[in-house]
Scaffold this motif. Structure first.
Motif, mmCIF file in Angstrom:
data_model
loop_
_atom_site.group_PDB
_atom_site.id
_atom_site.type_symbol
_atom_site.label_atom_id
_atom_site.label_comp_id
_atom_site.label_asym_id
_atom_site.label_seq_id
_atom_site.Cartn_x
_atom_site.Cartn_y
_atom_site.Cartn_z
ATOM 1 N N GLN A 35 2.817 -6.200 4.153
ATOM 2 C CA GLN A 35 1.396 -6.506 3.956
ATOM 3 C C GLN A 35 0.573 -5.228 3.778
ATOM 4 O O GLN A 35 -0.352 -5.188 2.966
ATOM 5 C CB GLN A 35 0.854 -7.331 5.133
ATOM 6 C CG GLN A 35 1.360 -8.758 5.152
ATOM 7 C CD GLN A 35 0.967 -9.508 3.894
ATOM 8 O OE1 GLN A 35 -0.148 -9.417 3.407
ATOM 9 N NE2 GLN A 35 1.922 -10.260 3.352
ATOM 10 N N ALA A 36 0.920 -4.174 4.529
ATOM 11 C CA ALA A 36 0.216 -2.897 4.388
ATOM 12 C C ALA A 36 0.439 -2.313 2.992
ATOM 13 O O ALA A 36 -0.498 -1.806 2.365
ATOM 14 C CB ALA A 36 0.677 -1.919 5.462
ATOM 15 N N GLN A 39 -1.607 -4.255 0.495
ATOM 16 C CA GLN A 39 -3.021 -3.874 0.593
ATOM 17 C C GLN A 39 -3.261 -2.531 -0.097
ATOM 18 O O GLN A 39 -4.269 -2.336 -0.768
ATOM 19 C CB GLN A 39 -3.462 -3.819 2.061
ATOM 20 C CG GLN A 39 -4.941 -3.604 2.249
ATOM 21 C CD GLN A 39 -5.774 -4.712 1.618
ATOM 22 O OE1 GLN A 39 -5.459 -5.885 1.733
ATOM 23 N NE2 GLN A 39 -6.842 -4.339 0.939
ATOM 24 N N LYS A 42 -3.422 -3.177 -3.800
ATOM 25 C CA LYS A 42 -4.725 -3.734 -4.185
ATOM 26 C C LYS A 42 -5.801 -2.661 -4.206
ATOM 27 O O LYS A 42 -6.622 -2.601 -5.122
ATOM 28 C CB LYS A 42 -5.133 -4.848 -3.220
ATOM 29 C CG LYS A 42 -4.353 -6.117 -3.395
ATOM 30 C CD LYS A 42 -4.815 -7.164 -2.402
ATOM 31 C CE LYS A 42 -3.970 -8.419 -2.477
ATOM 32 N NZ LYS A 42 -4.378 -9.425 -1.492
ATOM 33 N N ALA A 43 -5.798 -1.796 -3.193
ATOM 34 C CA ALA A 43 -6.821 -0.748 -3.105
ATOM 35 C C ALA A 43 -6.693 0.245 -4.265
ATOM 36 O O ALA A 43 -7.694 0.610 -4.887
ATOM 37 C CB ALA A 43 -6.711 -0.020 -1.764
ATOM 38 N N SER A 46 -7.786 -1.404 -7.531
ATOM 39 C CA SER A 46 -9.238 -1.552 -7.551
ATOM 40 C C SER A 46 -9.919 -0.218 -7.867
ATOM 41 O O SER A 46 -10.830 -0.159 -8.705
ATOM 42 C CB SER A 46 -9.721 -2.089 -6.204
ATOM 43 O OG SER A 46 -11.124 -2.143 -6.172
#
Length: 112
Positions: A35-36, A39, A42-43, A46
């Protein structure tokens, strides 16, 4: 499998090493480590979408496309005799390798 080239950066490698250590010492679960990483993906995506505005045009002057292939949703092209142009510069190269990845979110291609 997605092609996450930015995971091979200093930040990406450090994150993976830290998560591996925490998982091996059983301080976090493998699912939490995954999950990390997701994330982090995604960061980075973005930030790239928001902050990278440089564009480069290229054209093949008179050469040929030496190689092209696809694997794991990554297209690779190796053309000869290419000209790259930016607003103020023109760069000529004999050979270049271009990799383009499928964007998982939109289905469009993103160039590296």
């Amino acid at each position: 499998m997605a092609h996450h080239w930015y995971r091979n950066t200093t930040s990406g490698n450090s994150l993976q090493e830290s998560l591996d250590e925490l998982t091996q010492s059983q301080q976090i679960t493998p699912q939490l480590a995954l999950q990390a990483l997701l994330q982090f993906d995604k960061a980075v995506n973005s930030l790239l979408a928001q902050r990278v505005r440089n564009r480069v045009n290229f054209r093949q002057s008179y050469g040929s496309l030496t190689t092209y292939r696809i694997g794991d949703n990554v297209w690779t092209f190796v053309p000869n005799d290419v000209e790259f142009s930016k607003v103020t510069a023109l760069i000529k190269v004999d050979k270049v390798k271009i990799a383009a990845c499928d964007d998982e979110n939109t289905g469009s291609n993103a160039k590296e």
